[in-house]
Design an enzyme around this catalytic site. Structure first.
Site, PDB file in Angstrom:
ATOM      1  N   SER A  50      14.872  21.820 -15.404  1.00  0.00           N
ATOM      2  CA  SER A  50      13.708  22.623 -15.709  1.00  0.00           C
ATOM      3  C   SER A  50      14.189  23.976 -16.210  1.00  0.00           C
ATOM      4  CB  SER A  50      12.865  22.791 -14.445  1.00  0.00           C
ATOM      5  OG  SER A  50      12.121  23.991 -14.531  1.00  0.00           O
ATOM      6  N   LYS A  66      15.734  21.620 -10.168  1.00  0.00           N
ATOM      7  CA  LYS A  66      15.099  20.359 -10.567  1.00  0.00           C
ATOM      8  C   LYS A  66      15.965  19.438 -11.400  1.00  0.00           C
ATOM      9  CE  LYS A  66      10.799  19.892 -10.894  1.00  0.00           C
ATOM     10  NZ  LYS A  66       9.421  19.922 -11.322  1.00  0.00           N
ATOM     11  N   GLU A  80       9.632   8.749 -16.753  1.00  0.00           N
ATOM     12  CA  GLU A  80       8.233   9.116 -16.999  1.00  0.00           C
ATOM     13  C   GLU A  80       7.764   8.641 -18.372  1.00  0.00           C
ATOM     14  OE1 GLU A  80       7.377  13.308 -15.143  1.00  0.00           O
ATOM     15  OE2 GLU A  80       9.466  13.214 -15.765  1.00  0.00           O
ATOM     16  N   HIS A 138       0.831  -1.219   0.000  1.00  0.00           N
ATOM     17  CA  HIS A 138       0.000   0.000   0.000  1.00  0.00           C
ATOM     18  C   HIS A 138       0.860   1.263   0.000  1.00  0.00           C
ATOM     19  CE1 HIS A 138      -3.294  -2.732   1.362  1.00  0.00           C
ATOM     20  NE2 HIS A 138      -2.316  -3.270   2.065  1.00  0.00           N
TER      21      HIS A 138
END
Ligand code: ARG
Length: 463
Positions: free
Chosen positions: A278, A284, A291, A157
């Site tokens: 970024s 970043k 992704e 979980h």
């Protein structure tokens, strides 16, 4: 103008819209190498059977080799008016060798031709994907061997559950990928039969030798029914199904990499090679490659769905619908291979942050089960009672804001008087992981042995 390849009984050419919907050359040109290989095998067989002369077969073979060289070099002019790859090549062959070119299509149809080309293409792509999967398995098993004892929280979980090792976690993916490899291998066995010689749908009256062409093209045998030969596309569905499942496995690992590399987790650092910055937020490091791998099942399952729906309800034998089998299959196979390669690169460069992983393993009361097991084994408590006592001890630790191992013996005894100091031996995450020696368990020795076993198997396979 009528079509020069099949226009004999037509008095005018196709309308522009008809030509546009009919043409497939802009995508099926990718089948050129397979188309030429199939034609060479067919021509050699026709000559051996005395259906065409040896001289014609030799001219055809030479012409096809020259065309292959032209296409390889980017010098071939593909024509949409010639519809597809088969007619483009045959038409060029006629320019190069004249009349003999017209004999190549004896005892053959574009229906068995395209079925053969597409099978060969999907077979080659699936073989390349299988090699990529093996390489990714090696990358994972190498990291697993190095990190056989690197502790991290195991999750259910996405909540800290029990300590595991990073190596154990990575080897779970090796297991998934080995089943993927099995699926590609199984699909290949069923795929590897030759449709060539099915002709348009009914076979042919010429004395062809289908065994010969099958063998020549690396197929194990000819397909046994000519209708099935020209109309079966389940081989592509099977490979796309294997791709879908494999891409889902990769997307799970990709998602974990996204989570692990976040500032909140900081379990791993991705290399610069597989991250981007970024343009506005200088701090970043975005895990773009992960992704994108996470996103791939969308288009890959999309290709499976498109082909499945296209095939559904099609009557025997060939129908032009089937021309729509290629574009999305190509796209899915390309993206599958790319996702595997990107994942292998990310895994090879992945740097685990061991102190952070250990701290996280320590923070979630992940050894509570070990405490309950200690109560069962040492105080002969039924597990359900031990679970309850442990729950109260965890609540106490939570209240005092300390780890289980930081509670005093007096604290423990305030919950259950019979607990003694030997309990502390099982409360560390190291001890917890080390004790999981059951078959398939996370004990570092198990993990090391499994990683080595995988590496031996995989490296043996690759020679
Ligand atoms: N371009 C066609 C395809 O991809 C080749 C087969 C055409 N056959 C035919 N009878 N028109 O399916």
């Amino acid at each position: 103008m009528t079509n020069k390849m099949w226009g004999g009984r037509f008095s005018s050419g196709p309308s522009a819209i008809m030509a546009e919907i009919n043409a497939s050359i802009h995508f099926d040109q990718r089948l050129y190498a397979q188309d030429i290989a199939g034609s060479k095998a067919h021509a050699a067989m026709l000559a051996k059977q005395g259906i065409i002369t040896k001289a014609d077969a030799a001219a055809i073979t030479k012409g096809l080799n020259d065309i292959k060289a032209e296409i390889d070099a980017g010098k071939f002019k593909f024509s949409a008016a010639l519809e597809d790859i088969h007619l483009n090549i045959e038409s060029r062959l006629k320019e190069l060798i004249g009349e003999a070119a017209g004999r190549l299509h004896t005892a053959r149809s574009r229906n068995d031709q395209v079925a053969t080309d597409f099978r060969l293409f999907v077979r080659d792509a699936a073989d390349q994907i299988s090699e990529g999967i093996e390489d990714l398995m090696v990358a994972l098993a190498e990291q697993a061997e190095t990190n056989a004892a690197t502790l991290m929280p195991g999750f259910t979980h996405l909540q800290s559950a029990q300590p595991v090792t990073f190596g154990h976690h990575l080897l779970a993916y090796v297991e998934m990928l080995s089943r993927d490899l099995g699926r590609f291998g199984d699909a290949r066995k069923r795929l590897n039969e030759s449709p060539l010689g099915s002709a348009a749908l009914a076979g042919t009256s010429y004395p062809i030798d289908r065994m010969m062409t099958a063998k020549d093209l690396g197929f194990s045998s000819p397909m046994r029914n000519s209708l099935d030969g020209v109309s079966a596309r389940d081989f592509a569905l099977e490979v796309l199904a294997a791709c879908t499942i494999c891409s889902i496995h990769l997307s799970r690992l990709a998602e974990e990499i996204v989570i692990w590399s976040s500032a909140q987790f900081r379990f791993v650092k991705l290399s610069d090679k597989f991250t981007t910055g970024s343009s506005i937020m200088p701090q970043k490091r975005n895990p773009d490659a992960a992704e994108l791998v996470r996103a791939k099942p969308g288009r890959i399952l999309g290709a499976f769905t498109a082909l499945a729906v296209m095939m559904k309800g099609l009557p025997m034998a060939y129908a032009k619908d089937m021309q729509e089998d290629k574009e999305q299959t190509f796209d899915a196979l390309d993206n599958m291979a790319l996702a595997i390669a990107a994942m292998a690169g990310m895994v090879r460069d992945l740097e685990p942050n061991k102190p952070n992983m250990l701290a996280a393993a320590n923070s979630g009361y992940a050894t509570a089960t070990d405490l309950a097991d200690w109560l069962v084994q040492n105080l002969k408590m039924p597990f359900r009672d031990a679970h309850h006592v442990t729950g109260r001890i965890v609540a106490l630790a939570e209240k005092k804001n300390v780890l289980l191992s930081e509670l005093s013996l007096a604290d423990m005894q305030s919950v259950h008087g019979a607990i003694d100091a030997s309990v502390f031996k099982v409360l560390s995450v190291e001890a917890s992981a080390k004790s999981r020696t059951s078959f398939g368990g996370t004990a570092p020795n198990n993990v090391k042995r499994e990683a080595k076993r995988w590496l031996k198997t995989l490296k043996g396979k690759r020679g």
